[in-house]
Design an enzyme around this catalytic site. Structure first.
Site, PDB file in Angstrom:
ATOM      1  N   ALA A  35       0.827  -1.208   0.000  1.00  0.00           N
ATOM      2  CA  ALA A  35       0.000   0.000   0.000  1.00  0.00           C
ATOM      3  C   ALA A  35       0.862   1.259   0.000  1.00  0.00           C
ATOM      4  CB  ALA A  35      -0.935  -0.006   1.208  1.00  0.00           C
ATOM      5  N   ASP A  36       1.893   1.285   0.811  1.00  0.00           N
ATOM      6  CA  ASP A  36       2.793   2.437   0.849  1.00  0.00           C
ATOM      7  C   ASP A  36       3.426   2.689  -0.515  1.00  0.00           C
ATOM      8  OD1 ASP A  36       2.644   3.511   3.376  1.00  0.00           O
ATOM      9  OD2 ASP A  36       4.231   2.264   4.213  1.00  0.00           O
TER      10      ASP A  36
END
Length: 397
Positions: free
Chosen positions: A170-171
């Site tokens: 996600a990052d």
């Protein structure tokens, strides 16, 4: 060794990187690697109680995320520090931040304020859950987004419970989507002359990375289950045991299946009515796995990989990270980029995974120490030695 040549692709851009941890710095790193002047703006040591959230300054993560940038320390709790930032904003092209929305507003870094200072500025905001909505003020971290974005529900062996991915999906995805949005905004600005606000979040990026699994639900209404190392609906496509380990198979089409049966020395399986379609093989996956692994256990991984390659059957080894970097194709691609650090010496970091024929990305300098370029950057803004000394005495830098 000759000094690497900086990329000229984005050399006309100035980027202010006020982000930290991973998503925002990932976005800014792309611009730095393609030649933009990226100023990593951070608090002076001891000002931010969470300054070590990204790890040790000379640690691997900081070195990989912040190469090619210049560092300026600014205490944004001091008016003099804010004044320096306003002078930087006046001529900047991008400002990348990942503050909580309320913190951004409190610091005067909301889009309306920034647009008034510089109508051409593009603000890139990377948040946990979005700039609006009921979760806008929640702290966002990669694993939380993986869970809420559905990834942990489809990762892992069937029935073992939720499993996080081994990387910060996600990052990293949010950083990439932020960069894509910024590049689109830059192209649009070339026509309109106006900046705009680019927004992305860890939650949105994670949902987007779910891709066909999310579309499976939206289009068909099917909730995807865990599939372990198997492909969600094709087989044999996944991890299979050999005599000395495991390999990945990618037998996704009927042509691949016929060729693979030849590799196995069992060409009759290609027309076996139990396995002669993708749907039938998927329905018979458990029994087919037993059959295939019984055959594959007679030879080592290297044998099967060589045989699959000769038959044009997609297959590959499963590497540890050290073996990955020893692979001749990985070495040929040159994605491990060397850089010399004044303390760490010669190290390698991960290069950009996209090539340009005329203006490729380049790693030319290591992650700077906090405030390493204070005097240099402030002098460019017109501060003389006495003014810089006063900023330092006032704790503004």
């Amino acid at each position: 060794m000759p000094r690497p040549t900086p990329s000229s692709a984005l050399e006309n851009l100035r980027v202010l990187d006020l982000s930290r941890v991973r998503a925002g710095p990932t976005c800014a790193r792309i611009f730095a690697d393609f030649g933009a002047d990226v100023l990593k703006i951070e608090s002076p040591p001891g000002v931010d109680p969470n300054e070590n959230m990204s790890g040790a300054r000379h640690g691997y993560d900081m070195q990989n995320l912040h190469r090619n940038k210049r560092s300026l320390t600014l205490n944004l709790k001091k008016e003099a520090g804010k004044a320096v930032l306003r002078r930087l904003i006046a001529d900047a092209d991008l400002l990348i931040e990942n503050f909580r929305p309320d913190v951004k507003d409190r610091l005067g870094l909301d889009f309306e304020t920034l647009h008034a200072l510089n109508p051409r500025l593009i603000l890139v905001s990377v948040s946990g859950f979005g700039q609006t909505g009921p979760y806008r003020l929640r702290a966002g971290f990669d694993q939380i987004a993986q869970g809420m974005g559905g990834m942990m529900s489809v990762t892992g062996l069937q029935g073992q419970g939720p499993v996080r991915a081994g990387i910060a999906v996600a990052d990293s995805a949010a950083g990439l989507y932020g960069a894509i949005g910024a590049l689109v905004a830059l192209q649009e600005r070339a026509v309109s002359g106006k900046g705009q606000w680019v927004q992305t979040s860890l939650l949105e990026a994670q949902i987007a990375m779910m891709d066909f699994q999310a579309a499976r639900f939206l289009v068909e209404g099917t909730v995807p289950p865990q599939a372990g190392n198997d492909h969600p609906y094709a087989t044999p496509m996944g991890v299979y045991a050999t005599r000395d380990g495991h390999i990945n198979l990618g037998v996704g089409a009927e042509g691949h299946w016929r060729s693979f049966c030849g590799v196995l020395g069992r060409p009759e399986l290609a027309s076996d009515p139990r396995y002669d379609s993708v749907e039938k093989r998927y329905a018979a996956r458990p029994e087919l796995r037993i059959l295939l692994e019984k055959i594959m256990s007679t030879q080592d991984s290297a044998y099967w990989l060589d045989a699959c390659e000769k038959a044009s059957v997609p297959a590959g080894p499963i590497y540890s990270v050290d073996a990955m970097f020893d692979d001749p194709q990985v070495q040929h691609l040159g994605i491990a980029q060397p850089v010399t650090h004044p303390v760490l010496g010669d190290i390698r970091v991960i290069g950009e995974p996209v090539g340009l024929s005329r203006t490729p990305a380049s790693v030319v300098s290591p992650t700077p120490d906090a405030g390493e370029h204070n005097d240099e950057i402030l002098a460019e803004l017109g501060y003389d030695a006495a003014a810089i000394a006063q900023l330092r005495a006032d704790g503004a830098i």
